[in-house]
Design a protein around this motif. Structure first.
Motif, PDB file in Angstrom:
ATOM      1  N   UNK A 101      43.671 -15.318 -24.125  1.00  0.00           N
ATOM      2  CA  UNK A 101      42.738 -16.959 -23.640  1.00  0.00           C
ATOM      3  C   UNK A 101      43.235 -17.353 -24.931  1.00  0.00           C
ATOM      4  N   UNK A 102      43.036 -17.188 -26.117  1.00  0.00           N
ATOM      5  CA  UNK A 102      42.733 -17.792 -27.200  1.00  0.00           C
ATOM      6  C   UNK A 102      43.961 -17.997 -27.427  1.00  0.00           C
ATOM      7  N   UNK A 103      45.092 -17.157 -27.250  1.00  0.00           N
ATOM      8  CA  UNK A 103      46.468 -17.146 -27.525  1.00  0.00           C
ATOM      9  C   UNK A 103      47.182 -18.782 -27.218  1.00  0.00           C
ATOM     10  N   UNK A 104      46.858 -18.729 -25.636  1.00  0.00           N
ATOM     11  CA  UNK A 104      46.936 -19.695 -24.739  1.00  0.00           C
ATOM     12  C   UNK A 104      46.880 -20.655 -25.560  1.00  0.00           C
ATOM     13  N   UNK A 105      45.444 -21.084 -25.800  1.00  0.00           N
ATOM     14  CA  UNK A 105      44.872 -22.496 -25.617  1.00  0.00           C
ATOM     15  C   UNK A 105      45.739 -22.813 -27.437  1.00  0.00           C
ATOM     16  N   UNK A 155      35.952  -5.587 -29.461  1.00  0.00           N
ATOM     17  CA  UNK A 155      37.090  -5.845 -30.051  1.00  0.00           C
ATOM     18  C   UNK A 155      38.544  -6.288 -29.558  1.00  0.00           C
ATOM     19  N   UNK A 156      38.396  -6.992 -28.122  1.00  0.00           N
ATOM     20  CA  UNK A 156      39.637  -7.697 -28.046  1.00  0.00           C
ATOM     21  C   UNK A 156      39.553  -9.360 -28.691  1.00  0.00           C
ATOM     22  N   UNK A 157      37.469  -9.381 -29.242  1.00  0.00           N
ATOM     23  CA  UNK A 157      37.668 -10.407 -30.232  1.00  0.00           C
ATOM     24  C   UNK A 157      37.973 -10.465 -31.399  1.00  0.00           C
ATOM     25  N   UNK A 158      37.840  -9.214 -31.765  1.00  0.00           N
ATOM     26  CA  UNK A 158      38.103  -8.548 -33.280  1.00  0.00           C
ATOM     27  C   UNK A 158      39.964  -8.583 -33.273  1.00  0.00           C
ATOM     28  N   UNK A 159      40.395  -8.388 -32.805  1.00  0.00           N
ATOM     29  CA  UNK A 159      41.957  -8.522 -32.150  1.00  0.00           C
ATOM     30  C   UNK A 159      42.157 -10.192 -32.507  1.00  0.00           C
ATOM     31  N   UNK A 160      41.713 -10.780 -31.945  1.00  0.00           N
ATOM     32  CA  UNK A 160      42.001 -12.079 -31.478  1.00  0.00           C
ATOM     33  C   UNK A 160      42.132 -12.918 -32.635  1.00  0.00           C
ATOM     34  N   UNK A 161      41.622 -11.861 -33.463  1.00  0.00           N
ATOM     35  CA  UNK A 161      41.335 -13.228 -34.708  1.00  0.00           C
ATOM     36  C   UNK A 161      42.943 -13.058 -35.473  1.00  0.00           C
ATOM     37  N   UNK A 162      43.646 -12.032 -35.307  1.00  0.00           N
ATOM     38  CA  UNK A 162      45.246 -11.916 -35.697  1.00  0.00           C
ATOM     39  C   UNK A 162      45.606 -13.075 -35.623  1.00  0.00           C
ATOM     40  N   UNK A 163      45.740 -13.368 -34.429  1.00  0.00           N
ATOM     41  CA  UNK A 163      46.202 -14.547 -34.249  1.00  0.00           C
ATOM     42  C   UNK A 163      46.665 -15.540 -35.701  1.00  0.00           C
TER      43      UNK A 163
END
Length: 274
Positions: A101-105, A155-163
């Motif tokens: 979601x965050x990657x697309x946004x 965990x997923x939110x933490x991973x998304x920070x790596x964007x």
């Protein structure tokens, strides 16, 4: 990009992808220091990550096979949902949703604004301190068998920070896991498995999107991907054994030193922020 530079960047990608030091930051920084100069680009980074993810698929092939088989069986048999492998399959899917979601946004900012070296250097330092805090404060008692849906999302939110280059996908996920009370091994293991869908999808998307238009030729990109696969596999083997007996403080010190060095090079005009 020359063939030698491709080997160097592939090696950097493989050596740093699974360590909590941010592979995207290293490609961004060292790519600018090579003779050809400039940012290798988000597309080059995503495609070479396919090499390191191939290493994950090879190393965890038995686990992945068991998880996939159990998850497929559980889809048609509700009573099979209690199987630990089936539950892990669902947790990987749930944990992948935030980065999708965050990657697309924010894909436009990820490929441009967020690759500013001032941001990268700052994230290296800030998340080094967060990792140090998590490693010191975490209870390190939970294993992957105690994973819950709520924890999978966190965990997923933490991973998304790596964007954001400089955060580190594995570093962010491991930090989140430690704060949730998971052992170093459990946090790292789930980090590797959780990364598979997101990185493979991102790499294939960038490969399709930039086919014939990337600033880096196909040959050097392919070579860098192969080098990343070989070096990445070696790192997985060593890293999972190493963290059983050591803290993450060595990575904390390295991240801070690198971040400060980049800020110094930016101030001296050796590096350009964009």
């Amino acid at each position: 990009m020359s063939w030698i530079e491709a080997v160097i960047l592939g090696l950097i990608q493989g050596l740093t992808e699974f360590l909590p030091v941010s592979s995207s930051a290293h490609l961004r920084i060292f790519g600018a220091l090579l003779p050809s100069g400039g940012d290798p680009g988000a597309a080059f980074t995503a495609i070479t990550q396919l090499g390191t993810e191939a290493a994950v698929l090879l190393y965890f092939r038995k686990d992945i096979w068991c998880i996939t088989q159990a998850w497929l069986r559980a889809c048609g048999k509700p009573w099979a949902q209690h199987n630990s492998d089936a539950r892990m399959g669902w947790f990987i899917i749930v944990g992948t949703i935030p980065i999708v979601i965050l990657g697309l946004l924010f894909h436009s900012a990820i490929e441009s604004t967020l690759r500013n070296l001032y941001i990268t250097a700052s994230m290296l330092i800030v998340f080094a301190l967060l990792l140090a805090y998590a490693d010191f404060k975490g209870t390190k008692q939970r294993t992957t068998t105690e994973l819950t849906c709520k924890h999978a999302v966190l965990f997923g939110l933490a991973q998304a920070m790596a964007l954001i280059p400089g955060v580190s996908r594995s570093g962010g996920t491991i930090t989140g896991g430690l704060l949730l009370g998971y052992t170093r091994e459990a946090a790292a293991r789930y980090s590797f498995l959780l990364a598979i869908p997101a990185i493979v999808a991102s790499g294939l998307y960038q490969l399709f999107k930039t086919w014939g238009t990337s600033s880096v030729a196909a040959g050097p990109t392919l070579l860098a991907t192969v080098v990343a696969f070989i070096s990445g596999y070696a790192v997985i083997v060593v890293f999972l054994k190493w963290i059983s007996h050591h803290s993450y403080l060595v990575f904390v010190g390295y991240r801070i030193a690198l971040g400060l060095a980049v800020l110094g090079l930016l101030a001296a005009g050796v590096l350009s922020p964009i």
